[in-house]
Design a protein around this motif. Structure first.
Motif, short mmCIF file in Angstrom:
data_model
loop_
_atom_site.label_atom_id
_atom_site.label_comp_id
_atom_site.label_asym_id
_atom_site.label_seq_id
_atom_site.Cartn_x
_atom_site.Cartn_y
_atom_site.Cartn_z
N CYS A 94 8.50 7.03 -4.35
CA CYS A 94 8.51 7.58 -2.83
C CYS A 94 9.39 6.70 -2.01
O CYS A 94 10.04 5.93 -2.27
CB CYS A 94 7.55 6.81 -2.37
SG CYS A 94 7.01 6.20 -0.72
N CYS A 142 5.09 9.91 1.33
CA CYS A 142 4.26 8.83 0.86
C CYS A 142 3.07 9.29 -0.06
O CYS A 142 2.52 10.34 -0.35
CB CYS A 142 3.90 8.67 2.53
SG CYS A 142 2.16 6.86 2.13
N LEU A 143 3.25 8.32 -0.98
CA LEU A 143 2.12 8.56 -1.99
C LEU A 143 0.96 7.53 -1.99
O LEU A 143 0.09 7.69 -2.36
CB LEU A 143 2.79 8.30 -3.57
CG LEU A 143 3.97 9.48 -3.76
CD1 LEU A 143 4.13 8.34 -4.72
CD2 LEU A 143 3.65 10.34 -4.09
N ALA A 144 0.60 7.01 -0.43
CA ALA A 144 -0.10 6.23 -0.43
C ALA A 144 -0.88 5.05 -1.01
O ALA A 144 -2.23 4.66 -1.26
CB ALA A 144 -1.98 7.47 -0.44
N ALA A 145 0.37 4.77 -1.34
CA ALA A 145 0.02 2.92 -1.72
C ALA A 145 0.72 1.95 -1.06
O ALA A 145 2.01 1.17 -1.62
CB ALA A 145 0.75 2.78 -3.20
N CYS A 146 1.27 2.19 -0.09
CA CYS A 146 2.72 2.08 0.69
C CYS A 146 2.42 0.39 0.93
O CYS A 146 3.46 -0.29 1.28
CB CYS A 146 1.87 1.94 1.93
SG CYS A 146 1.40 3.98 2.64
N THR A 197 9.78 7.30 1.54
CA THR A 197 8.93 6.98 3.28
C THR A 197 8.80 5.31 3.30
O THR A 197 9.71 4.51 2.61
CB THR A 197 7.45 7.66 3.05
OG1 THR A 197 8.23 8.79 2.29
CG2 THR A 197 7.18 7.44 4.77
N LEU A 198 8.95 5.55 4.71
CA LEU A 198 9.81 3.77 5.59
C LEU A 198 8.74 2.73 4.81
O LEU A 198 9.77 1.81 3.81
CB LEU A 198 8.86 4.20 6.83
CG LEU A 198 9.44 2.87 7.47
CD1 LEU A 198 10.52 2.69 7.95
CD2 LEU A 198 8.64 2.58 8.61
N SER A 199 7.51 2.78 4.03
CA SER A 199 6.77 1.49 3.68
C SER A 199 7.83 0.97 2.29
O SER A 199 8.46 -0.41 2.72
CB SER A 199 5.43 0.90 3.56
OG SER A 199 5.51 1.25 4.01
N CYS A 200 7.62 2.32 1.19
CA CYS A 200 8.72 1.62 -0.35
C CYS A 200 10.30 1.57 0.36
O CYS A 200 11.21 0.56 -0.44
CB CYS A 200 8.50 2.64 -0.42
SG CYS A 200 7.09 3.24 -1.36
N MET A 258 7.89 1.90 -5.28
CA MET A 258 6.99 2.43 -5.91
C MET A 258 7.02 3.73 -6.56
O MET A 258 8.05 4.30 -5.88
CB MET A 258 5.30 2.99 -5.79
CG MET A 258 4.48 3.89 -4.74
SD MET A 258 5.03 5.45 -4.91
CE MET A 258 3.06 4.75 -6.03
S1 FES Z 1 5.78 4.79 1.42
FE1 FES Z 1 5.66 4.44 -0.44
S2 FES Z 1 3.36 4.94 -0.39
FE2 FES Z 1 3.16 5.37 1.20
#
Ligand code: FES
Length: 181
Positions: free
Chosen positions: A83, A124-128, A85-88, A133
């Motif tokens: 992943c 994003c895989l929805a485990a933000c 995307t931003l959080s990861c 992850m």
């Molecule tokens: S940003 Fe990685 S799971 Fe949502």
């Protein structure tokens, strides 16, 4: 050689088609089913799905090229989705990605020379809440560090299938339990 689904999967296709107002609407799950059987969406799979659902091959191809979860080439034994995307990303996904590229000797979209791992980037895989992850095959692995990732890949390369419960680390959950009451 023409692609055929197993009798068991053909039955599932019939059930999927019955769920939708048109046969074409079952395209996405039918493609998943085919990919599950052979590992990727080959030109023969595209022809099969087009014929089975009354679509043009170009329409099926449009679906396959739009969604990243369909493999357009034969993958390695395992597929690692990182992943990005931003959080990861904020929690260190870039380090995880670079370590995987170094360890596997390949970049995103490529397969390691031993054929064991195909590396891919994911949105994003929805485990933000548990980044960084990765998803390996059908399993999420969360709150990763380079060391945890190495241990994980060693086990998978040995033929083991670590469960998420065995390998999940939830420092935030523990903190929430302590402070939330
Ligand atoms: S940003 Fe990685 S799971 Fe949502």
């Amino acid at each position: 050689m023409a692609f055929t689904l197993s009798a068991e999967h053909e039955k599932i296709v019939d059930e999927l088609i019955a769920r939708y107002p048109t046969k074409q609407a079952a395209c996405i799950p039918v493609l998943h089913l085919c990919q599950r059987q052979v590992g990727w969406v080959s030109p023969e799979v595209i022809d099969y799905v087009a014929t089975r659902l009354g679509m043009a091959a170009s329409e099926v191809m449009g679906v396959v090229t739009f969604y990243t979860m369909y493999a357009q080439h034969p993958p390695g034994k395992h597929t690692v989705w990182v992943c990005r995307t931003l959080s990861c990303e904020l929690m260190g996904a870039k380090t995880i990605q670079e370590h995987l590229e170094h360890r596997l000797g390949c970049h995103a979209g490529q397969t390691s020379a031993d054929g064991n791992f195909t590396l891919k980037k994911a949105e994003c895989l929805a485990a933000c809440g548990y980044g960084p992850m990765v998803q390996i095959d059908d399993q999420f692995y969360e709150n990763l560090t380079v060391e945890k990732l190495d241990a994980l890949l060693d086990r998978i390369a040995r033929g083991e299938t670590p469960t998420q419960e065995e390998t999940a680390w939830y420092p935030n959950a523990a903190a929430a339990t302590t402070s939330g009451s």
